[in-house]
Every structure is written in structure tokens, then in C-alpha cells.
Design a protein around this motif. Structure first.
Motif, PDB file in Angstrom:
ATOM      1  N   VAL A 309      18.700 -11.260 -49.855  1.00 58.36           N
ATOM      2  CA  VAL A 309      18.512 -10.001 -49.116  1.00 58.36           C
ATOM      3  C   VAL A 309      18.897 -10.178 -47.651  1.00 58.36           C
ATOM      4  N   SER A 310      19.922  -9.445 -47.224  1.00 56.80           N
ATOM      5  CA  SER A 310      20.348  -9.509 -45.817  1.00 56.80           C
ATOM      6  C   SER A 310      19.748  -8.372 -45.003  1.00 56.80           C
ATOM      7  N   HIS A 311      19.388  -7.251 -45.676  1.00 60.46           N
ATOM      8  CA  HIS A 311      18.906  -6.067 -44.968  1.00 60.46           C
ATOM      9  C   HIS A 311      17.684  -5.463 -45.667  1.00 60.46           C
ATOM     10  N   VAL A 312      16.718  -5.054 -44.868  1.00 56.88           N
ATOM     11  CA  VAL A 312      15.643  -4.180 -45.341  1.00 56.88           C
ATOM     12  C   VAL A 312      15.773  -2.878 -44.568  1.00 56.88           C
ATOM     13  N   ILE A 313      15.782  -1.769 -45.306  1.00 59.25           N
ATOM     14  CA  ILE A 313      16.002  -0.457 -44.684  1.00 59.25           C
ATOM     15  C   ILE A 313      14.794   0.430 -44.952  1.00 59.25           C
TER      16      ILE A 313
END
Length: 343
Positions: A309-313
Motif C-alpha cells: 500500500v503506497s496510498h491511503v485516501i
């Protein structure tokens, strides 16, 4: 400090090497000797700091595989976290003969009973299902438990498990070690600590900063632009290996997932209302990097470790600081860089 310096059994050290574990994280370094030495422990550390292994490695080291009995009991708030614990301990103990197993709701008790009758050394459980077993069966014998672990203790309280946890802790009337792990320490935990922990060692890493330092926080004011348009633009232009997109309700999540499916191929939606096998399947596919975007309610916001996981939005803004901390903690784990974007 390196794992090779800890005096671990060779078969455990081999498993850790296979897993790529060489150096201890701060929480592992601070807690290992205390856990191995039998001290009660109250540990607070940032999300993604390696708490699961900090607990699992010394537990496996202490267990006697020749004794067919539950020697360690780990309580966790969610089914997904229970499965993650079992997977981690299974990897650590793969050459030792130590057997971990998880019991949780939404799955056949009969199948779980059969496994418990066979051989289990480390039992990972959600409170409700464990109480079902204690009340209604003779399958769970806790009389040989040497170590009790309460992980995500703060989340247990928030989810209303306090009475269940109280009952389970009160069942262990023999001498044993108790370990509490949490990312945050609400005042209510103090009563449990005073009641059940004996002269505990207190480890508080990053007391004022529970979010990973490798995490970059971004906020976008959408103004009159529809949030959905802003999100699609962001997902299209940003370099994303995998992302979890959080919504505050099942209805919002379902609506968003349907809209994103029109634009992107690799979409999944996870929420608490799904049947357990379906939830597990989605998490496993996401963990294997077969899904790029996972729309989720807060069921995915605690404790789970997804290495890609590179991004949490935050499509919906979280309802409080703790929720923000735990959602965004799904990226930037174990020193890896990550981005948290809130619309």
C-alpha cells in the motif's frame, strides 16, 4: 540490534531470516527481554511498528511444542487481525512444531472445535467467539496459558468489548503473564491495567506521535468541484502501487465502488457486512497485490499490514483523530514511505 543477537532457538532464527527479518524495530527491541523474562507489559507504539512480531517471536520462543495445550492466548478486536496474527506466528514457528490457530465469529464452530481438539499451542481469538466456546463447549482449556496478550486494547474498549474482556481476564485465575499492546492509551485502559497487570513494565514509544514518521500527509480542498471528480483525477495522475480508499458508511462505500468500477479495472469493496470467507478472500487478494484500489469502511482501519500500500485516501473525512491515525497507518508501515490523502 539484530535478531541473531537474541539467543533465539536456531529454528526460529532460520524462519526470521526466511521472512527477511534481520534488525529489530524499536518496539521489538524495547519489549523482547521483558516478554521473554515473564514480566507484565503495557506497550504503546506507532501503528505499523512491528507489534505483531514483537509479541509473536518471544511467545514462540517460550512455548513447549511437546505439551499439547494452549500456552498463549491472544485477544484481538477483529477477525482480520486474528488471521493476520496466525499467519505471522505460523511463519515464525514454521520449523518449531508450535501450532497457532484463530477462532472468530462468522465461521463454523464445529470446524473450529475439531482443530482445538487436535493440537493448538497459541490461540488467537476475538472476545465474543471465545466466550461462546467457554460457555457452550469444553473445547477450550485455558489452564495451561502462560501468557495472555490483549492487542489493540484501545480498539477493544471503543468497540464495546470491555465486559467480554473483563470476563475472559477473570477466567485466568492461575499465575500467568499479561501483555497489553495499543497504539493509543485512553484513560479507561488504566482500570484494566490496575486490575490485571502486576507491576507492569511500561513502554511508550513516540508518545506524542503515534503516526509513522515515513508517512506524508496531504489534504485537498475540493471547493465546488465534486469530490468524485477530484478523486478520479487523483487516482489517474498519481503514481499508486496500491491504495485503500476509506468511506464512513457502507452506503457511501458501495456507491463509490460502483462509480470507480466504471473508470478502473482493479477495484474491490470491503465492509463489515460481508460474509467472512468473502472478506478473507478480498484481503488475501489485496495482500497478493491482485487488487489495486480497495474501497473500505473502517473494518480495514486497524492493525492490518498490507506491504504494497503506497496510498491511503480518506474520501470521507474520518470522524476523529484516532480513526485518522489508524486509517492512515495502513501505509508507511515498518519504515516504508507512504502518502495519506484526505479530501
Amino acid at each position: 540490534m539484530k535478531f541473531s543477537e537474541l539467543g533465539l532457538r536456531p529454528e526460529i532464527l532460520k524462519a526470521l531470516t526466511d521472512m527477511g527479518y534481520n534488525d529489530l524495530t524499536p518496539i521489538q527491541e524495547e519489549t523482547f527481554d521483558h516478554i521473554r523474562g515473564g514480566r507484565d507489559l503495557l506497550a504503546r507504539a506507532e501503528t505499523g511498528s512491528g507489534k505483531t512480531a514483537a509479541c509473536g517471536i518471544p511467545l514462540v520462543q517460550k512455548i513447549d511444542p511437546s505439551l499439547n495445550a494452549i500456552q498463549a492466548l491472544i485477544l484481538v478486536p477483529t477477525r482480520e487481525l486474528a488471521l493476520q496474527y496466525v499467519e505471522e506466528i505460523d511463519n515464525i514457528s514454521r520449523h518449531t512444531g508450535v501450532v497457532p490457530f484463530a477462532v472468530f465469529g462468522g465461521f463454523s464452530m464445529e470446524i473450529q472445535k475439531a482443530k482445538l481438539r487436535d493440537k493448538v499451542h497459541v490461540l488467537v481469538a476475538t472476545p465474543g467467539r471465545l466466550i461462546d466456546f467457554l460457555y457452550n463447549t469444553i473445547s477450550v482449556d485455558l489452564s495451561h496459558v502462560r501468557t495472555l496478550v490483549l492487542d489493540e486494547a484501545d480498539e477493544m474498549l471503543k468497540m464495546g468489548f470491555i465486559e467480554d474482556v473483563d470476563f475472559i481476564l477473570s477466567c485466568l485465575i492461575h499465575e500467568h503473564q499479561t501483555l497489553f499492546f495499543a497504539a493509543t492509551m485512553p484513560a479507561e485502559i488504566d482500570r484494566l491495567v490496575r486490575t490485571y497487570l502486576k507491576d507492569p513494565v511500561r513502554v511508550e514509544l513516540n508518545k506524542e506521535q503515534v503516526a509513522p514518521q515515513s508517512l506524508s500527509h496531504h489534504f485537498r480542498y475540493t471547493g465546488r468541484q465534486p469530490r468524485l471528480t477530484a478523486l478520479i483525477e487523483y487516482l489517474t495522475t498519481e503514481k499508486i502501487s496500491q491504495a485503500i480508499i476509506f468511506c464512513n458508511s457502507r452506503h457511501h462505500g458501495e456507491k463509490l465502488a460502483k462509480e470507480l468500477e466504471k473508470k478502473f479495472e482493479s477495484i474491490a469493496y470491503i465492509h463489515g457486512g460481508l460474509e467472512q470467507p468473502r472478506r478473507t478472500s478480498i484481503f488475501e487478494r489485496f495482500r497478493r497485490n491482485e487488487i489495486t484500489f480497495m474501497v473500505a469502511t473502517d473494518v480495514a482501519g486497524r492493525g492490518l499490514d498490507f506491504s504494497h500500500v503506497s496510498h491511503v485516501i480518506n474520501y470521507d473525512c474520518p470522524c476523529g483523530l484516532e480513526s485518522y491515525t489508524h486509517r492512515t497507518g495502513r501505509t508507511g508501515r515498518m519504515g516504508r514511505s507512504g502518502i495519506a490523502m484526505t479530501f
